[in-house]
Enzyme design. Sequence first.
Site, mmCIF file in Angstrom:
data_model
loop_
_atom_site.group_PDB
_atom_site.id
_atom_site.type_symbol
_atom_site.label_atom_id
_atom_site.label_comp_id
_atom_site.label_asym_id
_atom_site.label_seq_id
_atom_site.Cartn_x
_atom_site.Cartn_y
_atom_site.Cartn_z
ATOM 1 N N ASP A 64 0.926 -1.041 0.286
ATOM 2 C CA ASP A 64 -0.063 0.002 -0.122
ATOM 3 C C ASP A 64 0.918 1.218 0.156
ATOM 4 O OD1 ASP A 64 -2.815 0.227 0.368
ATOM 5 O OD2 ASP A 64 -2.607 1.019 2.367
ATOM 6 N N TYR A 66 2.508 4.841 1.386
ATOM 7 C CA TYR A 66 2.322 5.522 2.614
ATOM 8 C C TYR A 66 1.168 6.410 2.649
ATOM 9 C CZ TYR A 66 7.159 3.901 3.077
ATOM 10 O OH TYR A 66 8.390 2.971 2.940
ATOM 11 N N PHE A 77 8.210 1.638 -0.965
ATOM 12 C CA PHE A 77 9.136 1.823 0.266
ATOM 13 C C PHE A 77 10.058 3.011 0.218
ATOM 14 C CE2 PHE A 77 8.832 -3.130 -0.118
ATOM 15 C CZ PHE A 77 8.436 -3.459 1.200
ATOM 16 N N HIS A 187 8.602 -9.599 6.014
ATOM 17 C CA HIS A 187 8.597 -8.547 5.481
ATOM 18 C C HIS A 187 9.643 -7.701 6.444
ATOM 19 C CE1 HIS A 187 6.893 -4.487 4.962
ATOM 20 N NE2 HIS A 187 6.351 -4.998 3.970
#
Length: 229
Positions: A64, A66, A77, A187
Site C-alpha cells: 500500500d 504510505y 518503500f 517483511h
Amino acid sequence: MANELTWHDVLAEEKQQPYFLNTLQTVASERQSGVTIYPPQKDVFNAFRFTELGDVKVVILGQDPYHGPGQAHGLAFSVRPGIAIPPSLLNMYKELENTIPGFTRPNHGYLESWARQGVLLLNTVLTVRAGQAHSHASLGWETFTDKVISLINQHREGVVFLLWGSHAQKKGAIIDKQRHHVLKAPHPSPLSAHRGFFGCNHFVLANQWLEQRGETPIDWMPVLPAESE
C-alpha cells in the site's frame, strides 16, 4: 526482441478494461470531492515511468502507498527527500549495512536511483486515502498489478523477484521459477524483520544472480538526483 517492449505496448489494452477505468474514476471522484489521496495524481504511475519494462532487473513488491503527508510518490518503500525514513525502509538499510561492504545508511529514503537502475518498486495497490491504510485495497488496483506481474513473467527472463511477507508471496505465486529468480523472506516491518528478513541476504543474492547472467549489478546506495549528476 522481447526486452524492447514498453509498458505502453503491453498495458494499453488493460488500461481500457472497464475495471481499470472504474478504478481511475473512483480515485478521481474522491480527489474531486476533497478527499486527500496519496500519492499525488502525477506520481501514481512513477514506478513504470522510472523503470521501463525492458529495463526491469529486480522487482520489489510493496503493498500500500504510505498514507502520511508527503511520503508516497509512486515507488514502493520510497519517500521523498526531506521526509523521515519509515521503519520498514530503515530495516532495509540495516540489512544493506550488514551485507553490502561499504554501504552506509543515507540520511534520506528516496529510492529513485534504484528504479533508474532497473529495480521496479511496485506497490500492489497504487493509491490510498490519507491516514487510512488499505483504504483503496478493493478498488481494482490488485487486478492491474497482478497483470503487471504476469506481463513481466511472460515477456522478460531472469528477473529477480524479492517477495517479502505473505502478501507479496501470494501475489508472486504465478511467477515461473524456471524463467526467473524468486527470493522470499519475512517483511522488513519492525513486526517481522527479526523473523528472517535480517540476514536474508537478498540484496547480495540479487546482485550475484545478475552478475551470473552477465548483467550490471544494482548499486544499492540510494543517491539523490543532484548527487548522481
